[in-house]
Design a protein around this motif. Structure first.
Motif, short mmCIF file in Angstrom:
data_model
loop_
_atom_site.label_atom_id
_atom_site.label_comp_id
_atom_site.label_asym_id
_atom_site.label_seq_id
_atom_site.Cartn_x
_atom_site.Cartn_y
_atom_site.Cartn_z
N TYR A 101 139.65 -12.20 0.93
CA TYR A 101 138.45 -12.02 0.39
C TYR A 101 137.67 -10.64 0.58
N CYS A 102 137.75 -10.35 1.95
CA CYS A 102 136.92 -9.03 2.13
C CYS A 102 137.59 -7.77 1.35
N LYS A 103 138.89 -8.05 1.41
CA LYS A 103 139.55 -6.77 0.65
C LYS A 103 139.38 -6.82 -0.82
N GLU A 104 139.10 -7.95 -1.42
CA GLU A 104 138.58 -8.15 -2.90
C GLU A 104 137.38 -7.53 -3.02
N LYS A 105 136.40 -8.21 -2.30
CA LYS A 105 135.02 -7.94 -2.59
C LYS A 105 134.47 -6.79 -2.13
N ARG A 143 124.77 -0.20 -1.69
CA ARG A 143 125.04 -1.56 -2.52
C ARG A 143 124.88 -2.63 -1.76
N SER A 144 124.37 -3.74 -2.16
CA SER A 144 124.24 -4.96 -1.47
C SER A 144 125.68 -5.85 -2.04
N PHE A 145 126.29 -6.65 -1.30
CA PHE A 145 127.08 -7.66 -1.63
C PHE A 145 126.75 -9.16 -1.28
N GLU A 146 126.82 -10.18 -1.61
CA GLU A 146 126.36 -11.51 -1.41
C GLU A 146 127.57 -12.00 -0.78
N ILE A 147 127.98 -11.53 0.52
CA ILE A 147 128.93 -12.12 1.33
C ILE A 147 128.34 -12.12 2.63
N PRO A 160 134.61 -1.58 -3.70
CA PRO A 160 133.61 -0.72 -3.90
C PRO A 160 133.28 0.15 -2.66
N VAL A 161 133.14 -0.53 -1.42
CA VAL A 161 132.97 0.01 -0.15
C VAL A 161 134.03 1.10 0.23
N ILE A 162 135.22 0.49 0.24
CA ILE A 162 136.38 1.40 0.60
C ILE A 162 136.58 2.74 -0.38
N GLU A 163 136.05 2.42 -1.53
CA GLU A 163 136.22 3.42 -2.48
C GLU A 163 135.09 4.45 -2.06
#
Length: 313
Positions: free
Chosen positions: A187-191, A157-161, A194-197
């Motif tokens: 912000y990182c916890k929110e965005k 997955r790609s994240f625009e951050i 999906p990576v954490i999951e």
């Protein structure tokens, strides 16, 4: 054995890379490579624009790259644009102008395509093995995460951050303030939920960082150990405890002080604090003794495609 030449242009949000290679069917030889801090996202990325000054720098750099490509008589040119261009409202206009003025066709790739090419580049470097690995590439506009082995990708997955976006949104003071770090944390916890999951689901046991920030962090580490990177080596290890020490040091210094750190380069000095924070954040969920750092990334992923016999990338 017949050989052919190809040129790869990776138009990142912060850095433009040129890679000229000679392919022989089973491997490749680098003829020439260069990276230039174009900073395409500067002054416009947060407004989904490519700013006029950024466009000027891009054209100047691409013209320089074109001269080098023509000098090697290479007609196979593969140019890729990522986050800054794919999200810019004037991105297609910019791409059309490059084609009309310089004759370079730019392939604006999606975040998913970018993640796949990064995976293929990391795999080509020899960084992967049978164990399940989390891979990350921190760009100026986006950050890509991939979970997989040397044989297959399980999740990507790609994240625009990316670094430029985080710099614009959170890093107002230098050194960075604790209040800014706390906002970045939320912000990182929110965005990155999906990576954490995905980490909880696939349980990777290794972490590989691709190119960019990871190259600079390993340069700083090797300098601190009074060691030199070997020419031709594409995979490096950065012990986690040493990364944590470097990160703590980066947080306490301003730009001028960071520039004096042995191994630091000017094109990374602005984004390295927020980029290192991203790494530190991920390390909380995947405790490893060392980060494996792959010098190969997107452009080498394109080379891997060409080596596999594909005529387009």
């Amino acid at each position: 054995m017949s050989t052919r030449k190809a040129a790869l242009i990776d138009m990142g949000t912060n850095t433009f890379h040129l890679l000229l290679v000679e392919l022989n069917g089973v491997g490749f030889k680098t003829i020439y490579k260069e990276k230039i801090a174009v900073k395409l996202g500067q002054g416009g990325i947060s407004q989904n624009q490519i700013a006029p000054d950024a466009q000027k720098r891009a054209f100047h750099t691409l013209k320089h790259f074109k001269n080098l490509i023509d000098g090697e008589h290479i007609d196979q040119v593969f140019a890729f644009a990522t986050s800054a261009v794919r999200n810019a409202e004037n991105g297609s206009e910019f791409v059309s102008k490059v084609k009309a003025d310089l004759g370079i066709h730019i392939n604006v790739i999606s975040g998913e395509q970018e993640a796949q090419l990064i995976y293929e580049g990391i795999n080509l470097s020899g960084s992967l093995n049978g164990q399940t690995t989390l891979m990350m590439d921190i760009g100026g506009g986006s950050v890509e995460f991939i979970i997989g082995t040397s044989r297959e990708v399980f999740w990507k997955r790609s994240f625009e951050i990316g670094g430029q976006r985080l710099l614009d949104a959170f890093h107002y003071h230098d050194p960075i303030l604790q209040d800014e770090v706390e906002k970045l944390e939320s912000y990182c916890k929110e965005k990155l939920q999906p990576v954490i999951e995905a980490i909880e689901n696939f349980k990777p046991t290794a972490l590989v960082g691709a190119s960019g920030t990871f190259d600079t962090l390993t340069d700083i580490y090797f300098e601190s150990m009074l060691q030199c990177k070997l020419t031709g080596q594409h995979v490096f290890e950065l012990p986690t405890v040493d990364f944590e020490c470097i990160f703590e040091m980066l947080k306490t210094k301003n730009r001028e002080e960071r520039l004096k750190i042995p191994g630091m380069i000017a094109m990374r000095v602005d984004m390295i604090v927020v980029a290192s924070y991203l790494i530190e954040f991920i390390l909380r969920y995947i405790p490893v003794e060392a980060i494996v750092c792959s010098h190969y990334s997107l452009k080498e992923g394109a080379v891997a495609r060409l080596l596999s016999g594909e005529t387009t990338v």
